[in-house]
Enzyme design. Structure first.
Site, PDB file in Angstrom:
ATOM      1  N   LYS A 127       0.810  -1.224   0.000  1.00 42.89           N
ATOM      2  CA  LYS A 127       0.000   0.000   0.000  1.00 42.89           C
ATOM      3  C   LYS A 127       0.838   1.268   0.000  1.00 42.89           C
ATOM      4  O   LYS A 127       0.406   2.294  -0.513  1.00 42.89           O
ATOM      5  CB  LYS A 127      -0.983  -0.005   1.171  1.00 42.89           C
ATOM      6  CG  LYS A 127      -2.060  -1.069   0.992  1.00 42.89           C
ATOM      7  CD  LYS A 127      -3.310  -0.802   1.797  1.00 42.89           C
ATOM      8  CE  LYS A 127      -4.405  -1.754   1.339  1.00 42.89           C
ATOM      9  NZ  LYS A 127      -5.653  -1.630   2.062  1.00 42.89           N
ATOM     10  N   LYS A 211      -5.210  -8.949  -6.643  1.00 40.01           N
ATOM     11  CA  LYS A 211      -6.415  -9.118  -5.827  1.00 40.01           C
ATOM     12  C   LYS A 211      -7.521  -8.164  -6.308  1.00 40.01           C
ATOM     13  O   LYS A 211      -7.224  -7.026  -6.670  1.00 40.01           O
ATOM     14  CB  LYS A 211      -6.022  -8.775  -4.384  1.00 40.01           C
ATOM     15  CG  LYS A 211      -7.064  -9.068  -3.349  1.00 40.01           C
ATOM     16  CD  LYS A 211      -6.596  -8.629  -1.966  1.00 40.01           C
ATOM     17  CE  LYS A 211      -6.823  -7.155  -1.734  1.00 40.01           C
ATOM     18  NZ  LYS A 211      -7.388  -6.789  -0.431  1.00 40.01           N
ATOM     19  N   LYS A 214     -10.928  -2.481  -3.961  1.00 38.54           N
ATOM     20  CA  LYS A 214     -11.677  -1.227  -4.094  1.00 38.54           C
ATOM     21  C   LYS A 214     -10.854  -0.159  -4.785  1.00 38.54           C
ATOM     22  O   LYS A 214     -11.364   0.708  -5.461  1.00 38.54           O
ATOM     23  CB  LYS A 214     -12.003  -0.647  -2.714  1.00 38.54           C
ATOM     24  CG  LYS A 214     -12.932  -1.426  -1.877  1.00 38.54           C
ATOM     25  CD  LYS A 214     -13.102  -0.657  -0.562  1.00 38.54           C
ATOM     26  CE  LYS A 214     -13.564  -1.564   0.535  1.00 38.54           C
ATOM     27  NZ  LYS A 214     -12.671  -1.595   1.680  1.00 38.54           N
TER      28      LYS A 214
END
Ligand code: AQP
Length: 349
Positions: A127, A211, A214
């Protein structure tokens, strides 16, 4: 005085009641991965044990969230829980920030967890990407807050997708170190993740190696809970595949990530195994399989989206559920944080 050494001697196990905790971030539209990896498990577990399902808004702000949207996003996740079948009479549904004990325990755990443990967390690396120095400190200590979310209820099980496995291991390490350091054997449980099943890792429809997420810039990479039937069918039709027909056996599916993903999605939506899907569709091409998958996805996801839309038209009703859930959660969390503070040696007041 230095901190206590960890002991190799066997320690008494936790003997408290079985409890379930999990959460979803109000950081954007929920997708099929969240539904299959988390929400379907919430619904199954609420009839088996005491459940706490929070909307983890403290986690969401580890990356920038527009304050004008955060409350609405929190209500949207609560609506998704309800639309998926979580019953507020059975499970507590609440915003994480409404129960202060989460943040309080997280600070104590920040002082229990070791930097070396956090340095190993792959989600932070993914991230923060190339801009680690510009990431918030909260993003780095995210798994510590997650441990506090779980252990402030002494939760024994956590239903999550596979991406959370490493964080759950850290939760166990923190619980064990706290119990050891503060001479409180069995005080916090060593929580078990509930990960298994074909929906544990739903991949992007555009890239079988990534993956479903969102934050993927491509909306075609995911099926959103609020997508209508046309959008769901179109995204499945356009999903990346290879030209080969589906294989007869699981071994031959493994080297084909996109095919594997679609078979996994079918299996999870139909409540069968991937082997059973191949028994039916092995040898057949995607021209047959994709329309069948689209019909199934529309049949399962369509009504959830509709229920969500109806629920979101009545924010006052959602707020009632969140308030009642927060009260129930507080009643369990308060004694745990009080006892934790006593063990740490804080002034009792
Ligand atoms: N692709 C997935 N497959 C299976 N389970 C998944 N989960 C998330 N993605 C998948 C599970 O959903 C729960 C809630 O996730 P979250 O929203 O709190 O955080 P996340 O894992 O960071 O979700 P996203 O969609 O990937 O969000 P962004 O893009 O913001 O990072 C968790 O149980 C998670 O395992």
């Amino acid at each position: 005085m230095t901190e206590p050494e960890s002991t190799a001697a066997p320690v008494p196990a936790y003997t408290g009641p079985s409890r379930v905790l999990s959460g979803v971030q109000p950081s954007g539209a929920l997708h099929l991965g969240n539904y299959l990896g988390a929400l379907t498990k919430f619904v199954a577990l609420q009839d088996q044990t005491e459940c706490f399902f929070c909307v983890v808004d403290l986690h969401a702000i580890t990356v920038w969230q527009d304050p004008a949207k955060l409350t609405a996003q929190t209500r949207e996740i609560a609506a998704a829980y309800l639309a998926a079948g979580v019953d507020p009479a059975k499970a507590a549904i609440f915003p994480q920030s409404a129960v202060r004990a989460h943040a309080e325990l997280a600070w104590i755990f920040n002082c229990v967890a070791r930097l070396g443990w956090l340095d190993r967390m792959t989600q932070f690396k993914e991230k923060s990407g190339k801009h680690k120095e510009r990431s918030s400190v909260g993003l780095y200590t995210y798994p510590v807050l997650q441990a506090a979310d779980i252990l402030v209820y002494k939760a024994t099980q956590v239903p999550v997708g596979e991406d959370q496995k490493q964080h759950l291991e850290l939760t166990r390490d923190i619980a064990a170190k706290f119990n050891n350091d503060f001479s409180a054997p069995g005080f916090f449980p060593l929580t078990e993740p509930l990960i298994e099943g074909p929906g544990a890792r739903v991949m992007s429809l555009r890239d079988g190696a990534a993956k479903m997420s969102k934050s993927d810039p491509s909306d075609n990479s995911r099926i959103n809970l609020m997508d209508d039937a046309d959008a769901i069918a179109q995204k499945i039709r356009r999903a990346k595949t290879d030209p080969e027909p589906l294989p007869e056996g699981l071994e031959d599916l493994k080297p084909r990530p996109e095919a594997d993903n679609l078979v996994g999605i079918y299996a999870a939506l139909a409540g069968v195994t991937k082997a059973e899907v191949l028994l039916q569709y092995g040898g057949r091409g995607f021209g047959d399989f994709k329309p069948a998958l689209a019909d199934l996805a529309v049949a399962v996801m369509g009504p959830i989206g509709e229920r969500m839309r109806r629920l979101m038209d009545d924010p006052a009703e959602i707020d009632k559920v969140l308030r009642a859930g927060a009260e129930r959660a507080q009643a369990v969390a308060e004694p745990v944080i009080e006892e934790t503070k006593r063990l740490v040696g804080f002034w009792p007041g």
